[in-house]
Structures are given as C-alpha cells and as structure tokens.
Motif scaffolding. Structure first.
Motif, PDB file in Angstrom:
ATOM      1  N   UNK A 126       0.707  -1.186   0.009  1.00  0.00           N
ATOM      2  CA  UNK A 126       0.248  -0.084   0.031  1.00  0.00           C
ATOM      3  C   UNK A 126       0.904   1.070   0.102  1.00  0.00           C
ATOM      4  N   UNK A 127       2.036   0.939   0.441  1.00  0.00           N
ATOM      5  CA  UNK A 127       2.913   2.399   0.507  1.00  0.00           C
ATOM      6  C   UNK A 127       3.225   2.673  -0.912  1.00  0.00           C
ATOM      7  N   UNK A 128       3.240   1.821  -1.718  1.00  0.00           N
ATOM      8  CA  UNK A 128       3.412   2.032  -3.182  1.00  0.00           C
ATOM      9  C   UNK A 128       2.536   2.990  -3.935  1.00  0.00           C
ATOM     10  N   UNK A 129       1.329   3.453  -3.294  1.00  0.00           N
ATOM     11  CA  UNK A 129       0.505   3.911  -3.999  1.00  0.00           C
ATOM     12  C   UNK A 129       0.701   5.309  -4.645  1.00  0.00           C
ATOM     13  N   UNK A 130       1.876   6.071  -4.179  1.00  0.00           N
ATOM     14  CA  UNK A 130       2.238   7.382  -4.720  1.00  0.00           C
ATOM     15  C   UNK A 130       2.785   6.833  -6.255  1.00  0.00           C
ATOM     16  N   UNK A 131       3.424   5.793  -6.163  1.00  0.00           N
ATOM     17  CA  UNK A 131       4.295   5.275  -7.496  1.00  0.00           C
ATOM     18  C   UNK A 131       3.250   4.982  -8.527  1.00  0.00           C
ATOM     19  N   UNK A 132       2.211   4.295  -7.922  1.00  0.00           N
ATOM     20  CA  UNK A 132       1.244   3.711  -8.613  1.00  0.00           C
ATOM     21  C   UNK A 132       0.384   4.751  -9.452  1.00  0.00           C
ATOM     22  N   UNK A 133       0.108   5.955  -8.740  1.00  0.00           N
ATOM     23  CA  UNK A 133      -0.301   7.023  -9.218  1.00  0.00           C
ATOM     24  C   UNK A 133       0.467   7.784 -10.273  1.00  0.00           C
ATOM     25  N   UNK A 134       1.645   7.787  -9.930  1.00  0.00           N
ATOM     26  CA  UNK A 134       2.605   8.467 -10.903  1.00  0.00           C
ATOM     27  C   UNK A 134       2.660   7.679 -12.289  1.00  0.00           C
ATOM     28  N   UNK A 135       2.778   6.239 -12.092  1.00  0.00           N
ATOM     29  CA  UNK A 135       2.762   5.504 -13.472  1.00  0.00           C
ATOM     30  C   UNK A 135       1.499   5.517 -14.060  1.00  0.00           C
ATOM     31  N   UNK A 136       0.286   5.702 -13.373  1.00  0.00           N
ATOM     32  CA  UNK A 136      -1.055   5.710 -14.368  1.00  0.00           C
ATOM     33  C   UNK A 136      -0.911   7.230 -14.896  1.00  0.00           C
ATOM     34  N   UNK A 137      -0.407   8.197 -14.277  1.00  0.00           N
ATOM     35  CA  UNK A 137      -0.274   9.588 -14.995  1.00  0.00           C
ATOM     36  C   UNK A 137       0.827   9.387 -16.181  1.00  0.00           C
ATOM     37  N   UNK A 138       1.517   8.701 -16.070  1.00  0.00           N
ATOM     38  CA  UNK A 138       2.489   8.624 -17.089  1.00  0.00           C
ATOM     39  C   UNK A 138       1.829   7.881 -18.687  1.00  0.00           C
ATOM     40  N   UNK A 139       0.794   7.066 -18.172  1.00  0.00           N
ATOM     41  CA  UNK A 139       0.023   6.419 -19.123  1.00  0.00           C
ATOM     42  C   UNK A 139      -0.790   7.527 -19.813  1.00  0.00           C
ATOM     43  N   UNK A 140      -1.424   8.161 -18.886  1.00  0.00           N
ATOM     44  CA  UNK A 140      -2.498   9.208 -19.363  1.00  0.00           C
ATOM     45  C   UNK A 140      -1.729  10.328 -20.091  1.00  0.00           C
ATOM     46  N   UNK A 141      -0.255  10.761 -19.844  1.00  0.00           N
ATOM     47  CA  UNK A 141       0.208  11.804 -20.490  1.00  0.00           C
ATOM     48  C   UNK A 141       0.684  11.321 -21.753  1.00  0.00           C
ATOM     49  N   UNK A 142       1.075   9.999 -21.884  1.00  0.00           N
ATOM     50  CA  UNK A 142       1.619   9.462 -23.143  1.00  0.00           C
ATOM     51  C   UNK A 142       0.814   9.029 -24.142  1.00  0.00           C
ATOM     52  N   UNK A 143      -0.404   8.625 -23.743  1.00  0.00           N
ATOM     53  CA  UNK A 143      -1.404   7.877 -24.755  1.00  0.00           C
ATOM     54  C   UNK A 143      -2.845   8.559 -24.537  1.00  0.00           C
ATOM     55  N   UNK A 144      -3.469   8.875 -25.716  1.00  0.00           N
ATOM     56  CA  UNK A 144      -4.916   9.541 -25.687  1.00  0.00           C
ATOM     57  C   UNK A 144      -5.804   8.673 -25.833  1.00  0.00           C
TER      58      UNK A 144
END
Ligand code: NAP
Length: 505
Positions: free
Chosen positions: A256-274
């Motif tokens: 659960x402590x990795x939640x911020x990392x998961x958020x950053x990775x999901x944002x990475x997808x959103x930023x790179x792919x429409x």
C-alpha cells in the motif's frame, strides 16, 4: 595480442570481469593479495555493460550510486548514465587500478571441480587448466540471454537477434520490425528505433508498470563541483542511496505504501497515450513492484505512434517471414528483436561447478532451487564464493552496493583463512538452511511473491530465489564480518580447525 598463458596455480581464481569480478580484483590488490587471476570469456571488462549495446541502453539507477564507492567518477554526463559511459568507466577503472595483467580474456570456464585431498579447485578453461585454493564466481545474474521457445522461431528467414546480442551490422532503417517483450530492455529499445524503422510491432505478454524517468544532464556547475569538491559526489551518492532505501517497506512489508508510485505510473500512461483502448492495453493488472518497475518518458508516446502497433494477442508461431498470433493474424517483418530476458534462476555457471560430493551446483539446486549462505557461499562447495548469488538481487537500488558488501565478506574470509591457516571453509548446512528459511519467510509477504504476477524473480517451483527482502544496509551489516563459527573449516593436516569444534550444525 595473445593472452599470457595461464599460471598452473593461484590462490584466488575469479570468474568474470563485470562489476563483480573487476571489483573483486581491485579490492584483492588493494588488500595486498596479488596471487589471483581473473578469467573472462569476453574480450574485455564490463560484463552486462559490455554485452548490452542495444540502442537506448542506460542504467535505471543513477550512476552516482551505480559505481564503485572506491572509484567515484566526476565525469558522469547525466543522472542515469547511458551504457557507453558505464562501459568507459569500467575500462578506465580497470586501467587505472593496474590489475589487467592478471586478467585473461577470451577464456571461458568449462568446468571447475573441488578436490578434498589437496583442498583445491581444478578449473578447466578454453585456454588451459589452472588450480586454485579459492574460486570467486562472478559470472553475472543476467548474462545468459533467454530465447523464447516460440514454435518456428529457428526457421525465421529474416534478421533475428536478442537484445543483449545486438547486431550493429544490420541497419533497421526502413525495415518492418517486431520487438518481442516489454521488459526493461524493450522499453529502452522501442522509443530509440521507432523513428528509424518503417513499421514496428511490439509484442506484449504482460503490461509493465512504467514510471516517469527523472533524468537530466548534469549542469556545468555540478560537473565542476564533482571534479573539485569530492564531498559533493559523496553527498549526491548518499542522498540517492537513502532516497532509494525508503522504497524497501513498499516492496517487502506493505505494498500500500507504493500508492504514490502507482499514481505516477498511471499519470505516465495518461500523459503518453490519448486512445482509451491503447491505455487499457498498457495498464498493468498486478501490484506495482511485483515485476521490476520500469522508468521511461518515451515508452508510451512511442506506443501511441501510428507506425507502431502494440500486439497483445499471444504469439503462436513464427514463420519464415512473419509473426503469427492466436487470432490468426500474420504480421510480415524483416527483423525480429527478441527482448525476452535472461536465465536468472537457472544460472548456466552452476552447471560447470562440481562440489565435494561430485554434484554440480545446478544438480543441487534442481531439487529445491538456488540457495546459498548469505547469498555468497554454499554447503558442499568449499572455498567457493559467488558474487550476486541467490537472493542478493534488488528491486530498488544499486547492485554495486551488494557486490561491494560481498567482496568485503570474501576479503575477510581470505584474511581469516590465512591467519587461522584454514585450507577450506564451507557453510554449515544448518546455517545455510536457517539463512534461507529467514529470507523465504520475509519474502512470503513481499509484493514480489504476493503481487499477482509471474516474473524472473521466481523459479520453476514458484520460490523467489533471486531477491534480497531487506534493506541493503542490513545486507552489508550481516556480511560485515566473516563468521567462521557458521562454517565447517579444515586446516592443512585435514583436521577440523579449532573454530569448527565450537559449534555444531
Ligand atoms: P525481462 O525484464 O525479463 O523482460 C522480458 C520480456 O519478454 C517480458 O515482457 C516478458 O513478458 C517477455 N517475454 C518473455 N518470454 C516471452 C515469450 N515467450 N513470448 C512473449 N513475450 C515474452 O528482460 P529484460 O527486459 O531484458 O530485462 C531483464 C533485467 O535486466 C531487468 O529486469 C533488469 O534487472 C535488467 N535490465 C536493466 C536495465 C536498466 O537498468 N535500464 C535495462 C535492461 C535490463 P512477461 O512479463 O509476460 O514475462
């Protein structure tokens, strides 16, 4: 220039000239131990950094930390160094240390066998035979490319090569290319070649978690500082080290402590792919950290290109000219880049090392998987030390830190052997079992074991025999002193050494 012939006997024989073997050689020399030899099957130092020359190859750990503590480099150009800089660093460090006269390149180990009668190893190589009191196996955890067992792959008539054996004579420009795999190597290769090729098919079996890559050039002021203020590099190294150690509880105790990392990775997808359909395809379905977390800013934009297709249908076969997937689609290609990783849990070197009972390490490991004492020594294999042995790998920090911890342990063992006149040391079976039981108990709750993925961390029995489940400073502390009380030791006369009588297994 032909290599000098092998000596007939050395005190320490080191196998491999990557970070592990080179670091061992330099530290041996610094400790006044000059009776050693390094045999290396390749043509120069570097190990994985010599072999992985694919476009975009770079380290995921900042070089300030991914370098020897005893050889800081003020010339790193950026935070995550590219492969050519790391390889040049290793060449320079080797040159400056003045150890290369004891390296024999183009010399592969065919087999190494322990003999109780004279307490020594006989090592047969492609350049002759040498005996040694002690063998340090530093052949690398990620050195043997694993080709996928895809039906028909041998019959492909175009160009095909593994990411770690890149064919630089083959020009991909204007070609139709397939990349198989979406691991650490593929995410670096695909963005680099996407511009050059006519069309790229990327075959994904499992979508990886990919975080943004916080990479940048070092400024001129920083580089001047690194050169002239030695404390500055140490400061960077220390800050990076502790920053990375903070990730350990997220891997080992509470995902659960990795939640911020998961958020950053999901944002990475959103930023790179429409495109929502493509976003869905690249969104992982397991806990972040279960497989190695990748870092890239250009992976997702590369997949979003019109001339790149992400194929998620499983590959069923390869014909002379095409890759065929389960939906029956045949995609014609001129070249296939196989980025499917390495043999990790069945290390090829283990098949070449025969212990006191006439069995190879591979045979011993075939029963319960890889196991060692402190990731470094093996019951039944006297005077054998392995750099990057079982359960020494990391998901978060620099393997060079682990390697240096192991080298310190080996140096202490060698000193102890000399001072106590020990001719052989091997861990007690009980000590090795207790060590591994503790490692496995800790791993049982880690994200690598519980995160819902399969990965190269796990062996055929589902056991995690590759990763270290605690902080790296704990590993260093536990290996800070050679502990003969946990070892069966013998002296020149063949009788157990005094330390041996103190403890029972
Ligand atoms: P990897 O992480 O093992 O990735 C292999 C990829 O190939 C995975 O996507 C895997 O899919 C896929 N694959 C394997 N067999 C397949 C098959 N038969 N059909 C289709 N796909 C298949 O290998 P790697 O990328 O070479 O990296 C290995 C390790 O090297 C890394 O984990 C890292 O430790 C190190 N490395 C580090 C860096 C760096 O620091 N930048 C760069 C490269 C490598 P599944 O996920 O479904 O198994």
């Amino acid at each position: 220039m032909p290599s000098a012939p092998l000596p007939s006997h050395v005190r320490v024989l080191v196998i491999g000239a990557g970070f592990g073997g080179l670091g061992t050689a330099i530290r041996l020399q610094q400790h006044g131990e000059t009776d050693f030899l390094v045999v290396e099957k390749g043509t120069e130092v570097g190990g994985t950094w010599r072999d992985n020359t694919y476009p975009g190859a770079a380290c995921d750990v900042p070089s300030q930390l991914y370098s020897f503590s005893f050889a800081p480099n003020p010339d790193w150009s950026r935070s995550f160094s590219p492969q050519p800089e790391i390889q040049a660093y290793l060449r320079r460090v080797a040159d400056e240390a003045g150890v290369l006269d004891r390296f024999r390149f183009g010399t592969a180990v065919e087999d190494a066998a322990w003999h109780d009668d004279d307490a020594s190893w006989t090592v047969r190589t492609t350049a002759g035979t040498v005996t040694a009191d002690v063998v340090v196996a530093a052949a690398g955890g990620l050195s043997e490319p694993r080709m996928p067992g895809i039906d028909g792959i041998e019959g492909f008539n175009g160009e095909i090569f593994h990411s770690a054996r890149w064919n630089h004579d083959y020009d991909l420009t204007g070609k139709r290319v397939a990349v198989i795999g979406t691991g650490a190597s593929a995410v670096q290769i695909v963005p680099e070649i996407a511009d050059r090729v006519a069309h790229l098919d990327v075959y994904q079996r499992t979508a990886p978690w990919v975080m943004p890559r916080r990479d940048r050039d070092y400024t001129t002021a920083e580089r001047l500082g690194f050169r002239h203020l030695p404390g500055l590099q140490r400061l960077y190294r220390t800050a990076i080290y502790w920053g990375r150690e903070c990730f350990v509880p997220g891997f080992t105790v509470n995902p659960g402590l990795a939640a911020p990392a998961k958020k950053a990775a999901l944002a990475n997808i959103a930023r790179g792919i429409a495109d929502p359909a493509l976003r869905a395809k690249v969104t992982p379905t397991f806990e972040i950290g279960c497989k190695r977390i990748l870092i890239s800013n250009d992976w997702y934009p590369a997949l979003a290109r019109d001339d790149v297709d992400l194929v998620t249908n499983p590959i069923t076969k390869i014909t002379g000219s095409a890759v065929v997937t389960a939906d029956g689609v045949e995609r014609e290609v001129d070249a296939i880049v196989v980025a499917t990783g390495f043999y990790t849990t069945e290390q090829p070197i283990a098949g070449h090392i025969t212990g006191a009972e006439g069995r190879t390490l591979a045979e011993v490991w075939s029963e319960d998987g890889m196991a060692a004492y402190k990731g470094t020594t093996f019951h039944g294999f006297p005077n054998l030390f392995q750099i990057v042995g079982p359960n020494t790998g990391l998901g978060h920090s620099s393997m060079v830190f682990i390697i240096e911890s192991q080298i310190a342990y080996i140096l202490d063992a060698l000193s102890r052997m000399r001072s106590d006149r020990l001719t052989s040391v091997q861990p007690r079976l009980g000590a090795q079992r207790r060590w591994n039981a503790d490692v496995q108990r800790r791993l049982a709750r880690s994200v690598w074991n519980t995160g819902g993925c399969s990965s190269w961390y796990l062996d055929a029995h589902g056991r995690n025999t590759t990763l270290w489940p605690r902080t790296t400073f704990t590993f260093r502390r536990l290996l800070s002193r050679f502990d003969p009380e946990q070892y069966v030791t013998t002296t020149r006369s063949g009788v157990p050494a005094p330390t041996d009588r103190r403890v029972t297994a």
